[in-house]
Design a protein around this motif. Sequence first.
Motif, short mmCIF file in Angstrom:
data_model
loop_
_atom_site.label_atom_id
_atom_site.label_comp_id
_atom_site.label_asym_id
_atom_site.label_seq_id
_atom_site.Cartn_x
_atom_site.Cartn_y
_atom_site.Cartn_z
N VAL A 70 4.42 5.53 3.06
CA VAL A 70 3.82 6.87 2.97
C VAL A 70 4.82 7.77 2.27
N LEU A 71 4.46 8.25 1.04
CA LEU A 71 5.35 9.06 0.22
C LEU A 71 4.57 10.21 -0.39
N ALA A 72 5.27 11.31 -0.71
CA ALA A 72 4.72 12.42 -1.49
C ALA A 72 5.61 12.57 -2.70
N GLU A 73 5.15 12.07 -3.89
CA GLU A 73 5.97 12.05 -5.10
C GLU A 73 5.16 12.53 -6.29
N PRO A 74 5.75 13.44 -7.12
CA PRO A 74 5.07 13.84 -8.37
C PRO A 74 5.05 12.64 -9.34
N SER A 80 -6.09 5.77 8.38
CA SER A 80 -6.73 7.05 8.07
C SER A 80 -5.77 8.17 8.41
N ASP A 81 -5.74 9.22 7.52
CA ASP A 81 -4.91 10.40 7.71
C ASP A 81 -3.48 10.01 8.09
N VAL A 82 -2.88 9.21 7.22
CA VAL A 82 -1.56 8.65 7.52
C VAL A 82 -0.50 9.72 7.39
N GLN A 83 0.60 9.48 8.12
CA GLN A 83 1.78 10.32 8.04
C GLN A 83 2.98 9.46 7.66
N GLU A 84 4.05 10.11 7.24
CA GLU A 84 5.20 9.38 6.70
C GLU A 84 5.80 8.46 7.76
N PRO A 99 -5.63 -7.59 -30.47
CA PRO A 99 -5.53 -6.49 -29.49
C PRO A 99 -4.17 -5.82 -29.52
N ALA A 100 -4.16 -4.52 -29.29
CA ALA A 100 -2.92 -3.76 -29.14
C ALA A 100 -2.90 -3.18 -27.72
N LEU A 101 -1.83 -3.44 -26.99
CA LEU A 101 -1.68 -2.99 -25.61
C LEU A 101 -0.51 -2.03 -25.55
N LEU A 102 -0.80 -0.76 -25.29
CA LEU A 102 0.21 0.28 -25.21
C LEU A 102 0.48 0.58 -23.74
N ASP A 103 1.72 0.37 -23.32
CA ASP A 103 2.07 0.44 -21.91
C ASP A 103 2.34 1.89 -21.49
N CYS A 104 1.88 2.17 -20.29
CA CYS A 104 2.20 3.46 -19.67
C CYS A 104 2.39 3.21 -18.17
N ALA A 105 3.49 2.50 -17.85
CA ALA A 105 3.77 2.22 -16.44
C ALA A 105 4.13 3.53 -15.74
N PHE A 106 3.53 3.74 -14.60
CA PHE A 106 3.70 5.04 -13.93
C PHE A 106 3.84 4.82 -12.43
N PHE A 107 4.27 5.89 -11.78
CA PHE A 107 4.30 5.93 -10.33
C PHE A 107 4.13 7.38 -9.89
N GLY A 108 3.49 7.53 -8.73
CA GLY A 108 3.32 8.84 -8.12
C GLY A 108 2.52 8.67 -6.83
N SER A 109 2.66 9.58 -5.96
CA SER A 109 1.90 9.54 -4.72
C SER A 109 1.48 10.97 -4.40
N PRO A 110 0.19 11.27 -4.43
CA PRO A 110 -0.94 10.37 -4.67
C PRO A 110 -0.88 9.70 -6.06
N VAL A 111 -1.71 8.67 -6.24
CA VAL A 111 -1.72 7.93 -7.50
C VAL A 111 -2.16 8.86 -8.61
N PRO A 112 -1.35 8.98 -9.67
CA PRO A 112 -1.71 9.91 -10.75
C PRO A 112 -2.91 9.41 -11.56
N LEU A 126 0.85 -1.18 0.00
CA LEU A 126 0.00 0.00 0.00
C LEU A 126 0.89 1.24 0.00
N VAL A 127 0.76 2.06 -1.02
CA VAL A 127 1.50 3.32 -1.12
C VAL A 127 0.50 4.46 -0.94
N LEU A 128 0.72 5.26 0.08
CA LEU A 128 -0.21 6.36 0.40
C LEU A 128 0.55 7.68 0.45
N SER A 129 -0.19 8.72 0.13
CA SER A 129 0.35 10.07 0.27
C SER A 129 -0.04 10.59 1.67
#
Length: 1305
Positions: A438-442, A409-413, A460-473, A359-362
């Motif tokens: 608990v992370l804050a990441e663009p 709830s209302d988590v902190q780092e 089918p065509a599957l175009l990948d866009c693996a991403f990361f960010g916190s909050p979840v983009p 679980l990755v939370l901001s």
Amino acid sequence: MMTKKSTPASRASLILFLSQMIAALEVPLDLSQPPTITHQSPKNYIVDPRENIVIQCEAKGKPPPSFSWTRNGTHFDIDKDARVTVKPNSGTLVINIMNGGKAEAYEGIYQCTAKNERGAAISNNIVIRSSRSPLWTKEKIEPKHVREGDPLVLQCSPPVGLPPPIIFWMDNSFQRLPQNERVSQGLNGDLYFSNVKPQDTREDYICYARFNHTQTIQQKQPISVKVFSMDSLNETISANLSDTDFYSAKPLTERRPALLTPVGSTSTKVELRGNVLLLECIAEGLPTPVIRWIKEGGELPTNRTFFENFKKTLKIIDVSEADSGKYKCIARNTLGSTHHTITVTVKAAPYWITAPRNLVLSPGEDGTLICRANGNPKPSISWLRNGVSIAIAPEDPSRKVDGDTIIFSDVQESLSAVYQCNASNEYGYLLANAFVNVLAEPPRILTPANKLYQVIANNPALLDCAFFGSPVPEIEWFKGVKGSILHGDLYVFHDNGTLEIPVAQKDSTGTYTCVARNKLGKVQNEVHLEVKDPTMIIKQPEYKIVQRAGQVSFECTIKHDRTLIPTITWLKDNGELPEDERFIIHKDSLAIMNVTDKDDGTYTCVANTTLDSVSASAVLTVVDRPNSPFDLELTDQLERSVQLSWIPGYDNNSPITNFVVEYEDGMHEPGIWHYQTEVRGTQTTVQLKLSPYVNYSFRVIAVNEIGRSQPSEASEQYLTKAAKPDENPTGVQGIGSEPDNLVITWEPLKGFQSNGPGLQYKVSWRQKDVGDEWTSVIVANVSKYIVSGTPTFVPYEIKVQSLNDLGYAPEPAEVIGHSGEDLPMVAPGNVQVHIVNSTLAKVHWDPVPLKTVRGHLQGYRIYYWKVQNLSKRRRRHVEKKILTFSGNKTHGMLPGLEPYSSYKLNVRVVNGKGEGPASPDKLFKTPEGVPSSPSFLKITNPTLDSLTLEWGPPTHPNGVLIAYTLKFQPINSTHELGPLVDIRIPANETSLILSNLNYSTRYKFYFYAQTSVGSGSQITEEAVTIMDEAGILPPAVGTGKGYSETLFATFPVIHTVHPTFYKVRPVYPRIRNVTASAAESYANISWEYEGPDHVNFYVEYGVAGSKEDWKKEIVNGSRSFFVLKGLTPGTAYKVRVGAEGLSGFVSSEDVFETGPAMASRQVDIATQGWFIGLMCAVALLILILLIVCFIRRNKGGKYPVKEKEDAHADPEIQPMKEDDGTFGEYSDAEDHKPLKKGSRTPSDRTVKKEDSDDSLVDYGEGVNGQFNEDGSFIGQYSGKKEKEPAEGNESSEAPSPVNAMNSFV
């Protein structure tokens, strides 16, 4: 049979992407994160005691985690044990026991902990145990003595090993003991015999235990088994039993089934969910029982149920709670049945329903960890934080535990940690690590920029866009540089950022942009999609049937996207092709040479590209003649029949249609096989009818569509009993060879027809209708008997009966024969001859008395011969002819007689011995007939108006010639016949001069002879009168059949008679007088034709002396001229003319040469306008002068030139030179000079003899050869145009005034 399948590579990618969608969000390793266990050893880890122990524990995290171990629940201090090391940058333990250590010392429960500043993850409890392969305990095994038919169990009782060993039974030679429904091995390793047989006796029943971990095999002491058969027991105890008891004892005691394992009527079985359920029932009995399985109250699960060990073991894979229930095995034989019920309970160790995920939370966000599992019994759930029970972990107001769920709830780092969920029951446990980070990441996009995706159209065509960010983009997709956001039913947007185009088309190709944004920022990435054409097999391999040793080819032609590079692979039965040079792979095909049985199977063509794969299969069936039948057996052996049975050989993929049975008579005809009978291919037994006293052997031949098999091995011999003969000889005849004997012959019986030893024949005869008794003799080894002293040609009754040592055959039928013949005694009388016509006569005679024939009357024979030909009055060599008239005829016809001849004949009677005396010679004469055609007709001495005819008398005048008849008529240039002239010529004449004929005219002559009876066959000839300005006559025409032609030169004459002509076709079609007038680059080709109307011509030409093919030009319509263009200047050409539709009909070749090329700067005067006008004026003037001159000369009635010819007074007329055959030039005394400029007349004026083959039509075309109103010939003073010599075929031509004008140009 043909199958085809296609597997796009993108489908595998789809599976990969969907699995990524399910996985938790991955945190990039450059960001802080708690540890994650990535690899660990299995829970139950059995190690080889001869190798080092490696206990794996790998983890990742940021910062990199540190590792620690516990053993049996307490801290394991690695530094204190020199044999234990840890791999660098890893938590994996390596325990060195190969240098004196013992694996047993390190057995226990190990657990690994990976820890960093953000939390701690723990591994499963890893139970380490050392593999064991103990020896069998020493024991003395007593031999087993068992009675035939009784059950037997040989116990294995292997030592307890870790893991348990694999059991199998072998003999001293390490050969596995055969197993079947009667003898089989149980799950516990024991060997069970439902009933024993004498062949089970042996001393080397050995149980082997194979321990896979240590790769060792342990052997039990051999077990000896002795089976006593009932026969041996009877011999042993027969002395102690009475006869009644001994013979009333059954050889074997049959019994109904009883279970050897499991014991009792019921049992229970517990199995864990997901495992393999094995249930076993082994029964004894005689006959051997058969096992059947059922499930009470339900059906056995389909697709998961298997029967093993001859249906004694029921196997169900991947069992679940639904498989619980009662399973019944039923053992049955002919005497009854028994059964056993096994109650199966399926328990379950814990299994995941929802495993906790990272679980990755901001900061400030809420989240949950869920841990749900099931099992039987229901597992208990417990939580740990960083490896410590959550109950004793520090309190955290933002965390709440609610059974299988933790709510944040209302988590902190500072709340980052690793949580463990443990689900356990009595059958096992599950342990899962899940961190809360608990992370804050663009946003960041992990997929490489400008990545290229390639797919096959309609996939089918599957175009990948693996991403990361916190909050979840949030993820959005665009197509093109300025495209709008993608949405709708054409696209699927997955949670992991992937864009799916369910059915990609060609227009889906392009650039796609992925945009990720959250409250901390935004980022985008471009990827590219290319859609390719699918690979297709447009020519697929087809089902083939080929005979052994033949060859076969499979085609496989593919169509693919031009940007992809395909590879074609051939498979056989889904495996690689054999390494054999007989298999030849071409670009689009597979060839197999010298096909063998092993080549039978399915061949698959697989076309692969980087994006897709397509395949097509076809079956190859190898056929051949069947294999020989075998195991021939004779049963039901009776005196006159036996039953033969056999086992068919392999049909080699072509069904057997029939069997041929042959026999050999080893007594009478050894080594010779005879046809006996034939049966259908589905039949393997046949009842054979036999003859007595034959030593039979049989063999069988199988037949299919390919051919006949080799004969089987011969069966055993079977000698039938002897008997009296069943039949008598056939073909009995009585024919005398001399007048005083009777020769009796017959077809002897064959060896197998004798039915017994001592075959003889009883020959009987008596004279017919005189009341004599039968006279008989008995003979052997012959097929003829001669009776002497018989009267000449009298009938006899004859019979021949066969007999042998056992008696006579049935009474034979009687036949009528005759004693020998003698020559007839008298000649036919009253011979009369009646003349029918000049070639046929009818002869009558009186028949002779039959008694004087003294034999079989075969007919009458007439001898006749010609005495004299009455017309020639001379005798000739006498050649007698013979005609035979069969039967008792009294007349006959004599054909083929020569007319007007004297003949003699006589008649004789004929029998089987020969001819009788001849009747007195009878003289007769044939009347006159019509003659044959004259022997020859020769036409000589042609002049301007006369022809000389010579002929020979008929070869066969067939009477007195009274006259000859000559008929003739002219033929004009269009092959029309003129009026017919009839001349009667006395019979003594042999020549005739015809005068007053038209000049330069073809005539056809019909000539025949006559007798008083009528006209004979005619002979025909053709000839032409002559015309030539020079007035010099060529030599006479040769003679011959058909028509002969000569081209003659004639003087100008006037004929005022205009005959009526009738159309007639020439004797044969021909093209003559092919001429060529050549210029610098073209040539005028002209010719003359005689033959059928409406013919299309063609001109063929080529360079003279060249071997190149002829060039062909088609002539429009039926014209007789053509212009060849585009010729090379200064080149010799060959030319010939042919007619379409007349096969092989072409003219002779002509050769001409084009003029030399002129320099381009010279001016061609012939193309100047003033010159053309001048020439036209000159030509017109000359034409007028010629016409005036012709009119003046023709009015005189006699031509001046003709007068000069008669007087031979013109000095300009030169006689023909005898040495070179040339003509002198003719020069008119007034204004008609020879045309030299442009003339094609050779300089030496050569005219060969062959040039005379021509007629009136040969002298010009168009206006040539026409007549003026007064009958004068227009072309009489035109310049004579002659063709240049060309391959020995030349002709003469008199041009018209138009042609004369053209010669000036």
